[in-house]
Scaffold this active site. Structure first.
Site, PDB file in Angstrom:
ATOM      1  N   GLU A 185       0.797  -1.229   0.000  1.00 43.55           N
ATOM      2  CA  GLU A 185       0.000   0.000   0.000  1.00 43.55           C
ATOM      3  C   GLU A 185       0.831   1.281   0.000  1.00 43.55           C
ATOM      4  O   GLU A 185       0.698   2.121   0.901  1.00 43.55           O
ATOM      5  CB  GLU A 185      -0.945   0.008   1.209  1.00 43.55           C
ATOM      6  CG  GLU A 185      -2.052  -1.000   1.126  1.00 43.55           C
ATOM      7  CD  GLU A 185      -3.135  -0.769   2.178  1.00 43.55           C
ATOM      8  OE1 GLU A 185      -3.029   0.191   2.962  1.00 43.55           O
ATOM      9  OE2 GLU A 185      -4.104  -1.554   2.197  1.00 43.55           O
ATOM     10  N   TYR A 217     -15.101   0.456   4.222  1.00 36.11           N
ATOM     11  CA  TYR A 217     -14.737   1.850   3.959  1.00 36.11           C
ATOM     12  C   TYR A 217     -15.597   2.477   2.862  1.00 36.11           C
ATOM     13  O   TYR A 217     -15.905   3.665   2.906  1.00 36.11           O
ATOM     14  CB  TYR A 217     -13.261   1.954   3.566  1.00 36.11           C
ATOM     15  CG  TYR A 217     -12.323   1.673   4.710  1.00 36.11           C
ATOM     16  CD1 TYR A 217     -12.309   2.486   5.841  1.00 36.11           C
ATOM     17  CD2 TYR A 217     -11.451   0.591   4.672  1.00 36.11           C
ATOM     18  CE1 TYR A 217     -11.450   2.231   6.900  1.00 36.11           C
ATOM     19  CE2 TYR A 217     -10.579   0.332   5.722  1.00 36.11           C
ATOM     20  CZ  TYR A 217     -10.582   1.145   6.838  1.00 36.11           C
ATOM     21  OH  TYR A 217      -9.730   0.894   7.884  1.00 36.11           O
TER      22      TYR A 217
END
Length: 681
Positions: free
Chosen positions: A420, A477
């Protein structure tokens, strides 16, 4: 001479030989006790005559962030000092070498012996060693270590969703060897490398490379003995070579071992391990030894069939694992804590683990070999990167350390080159490509991957490695819980020749917060009901199971872990997406859902056991199970038997009346489970 004199002389000769052999062989002395510690930067602390009497006394493993690193918000990131005394006997044998071995010190460590610098290591999670022979003296020796967990601009990780616990958080040892020995200064590795060149049911061919060093001032003659033993300790094959080692130089030699009818390492089904020993001999005495576990197996990934172990499909599923953190200790834990975690995860039914986001303690890899767990292990290129040359050098160093210290482990299948990174430009693409090539250069036999999150799925940065891996949290999310399956289908159709897998997916949950049925919580909010995490995983599990082309999938997270920057759920400073609480006291309902999917032993678990007290009325009751059918009774009264669909048995409309209520389920195998609810008007 009498028979008694002969016998005494013979005993003395044997005793001399034993003592000589013990002196010549490698010795390892733990240095975990009797350290003095101060959490501040004190320049004079490197000096041998510095007075540390007012410092705190600690034992290793140790972190100075055991309290503030788990409390949420800022925590101390800077320098701390450790000091201790090493006693060296007078008249110690000349020609011997002494090495300090650290299993990890976060993030950078400078080491002094008797006021003289032994060396500096940058990177908090790998083993490193220094040759301190020239710095030691007979009698009292002072060891001083400055450790710094500050934000060093060229040392990875530069970011990440976890607390960077400072300190000497792993064990330290003093190793003594003969002057001619198996290499100890190759990026913390064992000095022995094993490659399985061929593996069939009839024969395996192994190439063993032994790195050697003669630190003496004269050439040395040694015999090299390489022995492979089976799990019972019986010799399978043995090879001997005579060596002539050049003075003050490094060398290497290769030995080929042919193994007839090899017994393969078959993951959790049969984690069979041989034992490899590499010995140096002089005049019949062992002068140095390295022993390694060895599993014979082959890994591959097929874009259609997924992960392959020894040529056959092998479902690879598990969790992301931050190593064994505990409240009040951070990551300064011991082997017993790791063993407890692995016991919980084996009961869950995992076949593999993703070790995040850095190299883990050696014991994790050793136990994974023994348990049959397949590992994805990675370097700490996480969230952020620097384009400075020094950062690149540090990443390459940490990757070499990861590979050379762990390539002999049967469990390790995948080298991770990052996670990430929140940019998608050419520098990160190039860096990931270079890390992939370095990993393949270091170890051509294994696969590489990068955990991608934050650019288009087919972005070049996601495709630099052998395997494409994605971190996806739809339904938590953003997006919907049902998005994960269609996403995987679209990506598989777009990249039919690229193996794709799930590196992360999950949702937060607190066992102290109950809401049945749950509303969608705010991810960054303080209300994370346990029921929503279970609902999240119910949806993901059924969609993942229908897509065997995924090379692997790993729940985020096995255990809640410390993350100082978070302030959500029931406690600040904790990422609560674990299937198990940070203190290991509670298995969340989602744990049992995945256990029903993964575990071969009978599983039956009534959900919502903590959702009490609750109001009277009509509710849905559900249980997780790998049975065919499950029956429910309430206070001894039968309610009905229902089929198990996608590992869930559901009774959609059960009427509850006020009072103490016992719910019990039973399956066709005779397995049962029960919970008690307090029902209020």
């Amino acid at each position: 001479m009498s028979w008694r004199s002969n016998r005494r002389a013979a005993l003395l000769a044997v005793l001399w030989l034993v003592l000589a052999t013990a002196q010549a062989a490698r010795t390892v002395t733990p240095l975990d006790g009797s350290w003095q510690f101060a959490r501040e930067d004190i320049a004079a602390a490197a000096q041998a005559d510095f007075d540390d009497g007012a410092w705190a006394r600690v034992t290793l493993p140790h972190t100075w962030n055991a309290q503030d690193g788990e409390a949420g918000g800022p925590y101390y990131r800077g320098a701390g000092w450790y000091r201790r005394v090493i006693e060296r006997p007078a008249g110690a044998a000349g020609g011997r070498r002494q090495f300090l071995e650290f299993d990890g010190a976060t993030m950078a460590a400078d080491v002094w012996v008797n006021g003289r610098l032994a060396g500096r290591h940058e990177g908090g999670y790998a083993r490193f060693r220094f040759d301190i022979t020239p710095l030691l003296r007979p009698g009292r020796n002072v060891l001083a270590v400055r450790v710094d967990n500050g934000a060093l601009p060229h040392v990875a990780p530069l970011g990440g969703d976890f607390t960077v616990f400072g300190g000497i958080a792993r064990p330290v040892r003093l190793i003594e060897t003969d002057g001619a020995h198996i290499e100890l200064l190759d990026h913390g590795g064992p000095g022995v490398q094993v490659d399985t060149e061929t593996l069939t049911s009839d024969k395996a061919r192994l190439k063993v490379r032994v790195q050697l060093r003669n630190d003496g001032s004269a050439p040395a003659s040694r015999d090299l003995l390489v022995t492979l033993r089976d799990a019972k300790g019986l010799v399978v094959v043995q090879r001997r070579q005579s060596l002539r080692l050049t003075a003050a130089a490094a060398d290497a030699t290769d030995v080929v071992l042919d193994v007839a009818k090899p017994h393969p390492w078959q993951g959790i089904d049969d984690p069979y391990l041989y034992q490899l020993s590499v010995e140096l001999h002089q005049a019949g005495a062992v002068t140095d030894t390295v022993r390694l576990p060895l599993g014979l197996r082959q890994f591959a990934v097929d874009p259609q069939r997924g992960f392959l172990l020894n040529g056959k499909p092998y479902p690879l599923h598990g969790v992301n694992y931050f190593h064994a953190g505990r409240p009040g200790h951070g990551v300064a834990v011991g082997d017993a804590d790791i063993d407890e975690d692995l016991r919980i995860l084996m009961q869950l039914g995992v076949t593999g683990l993703r070790l995040v986001h850095y190299q883990h303690p050696p014991h994790v890899y050793e136990r994974a070999d023994e348990l049959g767990l397949v590992l994805w292990t990675e370097i700490p290129l996480n969230a952020a990167m620097s384009e400075a040359p020094a950062f690149r050098v540090n990443l390459f160093q940490q990757l070499r350390e990861l590979v050379r210290q762990n390539r002999h482990h049967a469990s390790v299948a995948v080298w991770g080159v990052g996670n990430e990174v929140y940019r998608s430009d050419e520098p990160i693409r190039a860096l990931l490509g270079d890390l992939h090539r370095l990993a393949k250069q270091e170890d051509p036999s294994r696969l590489t991957t990068y955990a991608h999150c934050c650019a288009p799925d087919d972005h070049p940065m996601a495709l630099q490695t052998d395997l494409a891996s994605y971190n996806r949290y739809w339904g938590w999310y953003d997006g919907q819980l049902t998005d994960i399956g269609p996403w995987a289908d679209r990506l598989h159709a777009k990249l039919p020749d690229k193996p794709i897998g799930l590196g992360e997916y999950g949702a937060g949950a607190s066992v102290l917060q109950q809401e049945d049925p749950p509303r969608h919580p705010e991810p960054g909010g303080r209300w994370h009901p346990e029921q929503f995490q279970a609902l999240f995983h119910e949806n993901y599990a059924r969609q993942i199971a229908a897509r065997p082309f995924l090379w692997g999938h790993f729940v985020w997270l096995g255990f809640d872990h410390a993350s100082a920057g978070r302030n959500e759920g029931d406690s600040p400073g904790v990422n609560d997406k674990g299937l198990v609480t940070y203190d290991r006291r509670y298995l969340k309902d989602a744990y049992f859902l995945w256990q029903a999917w993964w575990q071969r032993k009978p599983v039956l678990h009534l959900a919502n056991g903590r959702a009490s007290p609750r109001a009277a009325g009509t509710v849905a009751v559900k249980a997780y199970s790998n049975a065919q059918r499950v029956s429910l009774e309430i206070n001894g009264r039968p309610v009905g038997t229902v089929p198990v669909v996608d590992r869930i048995a559901t009774w959609p409309a059960v009427t509850l009346v006020p009072g103490r209520t016992t719910l019990r389920v039973r399956d066709e195998r005779g397995v049962s489970d029960s919970i008690e609810w307090e029902i209020r008007p």
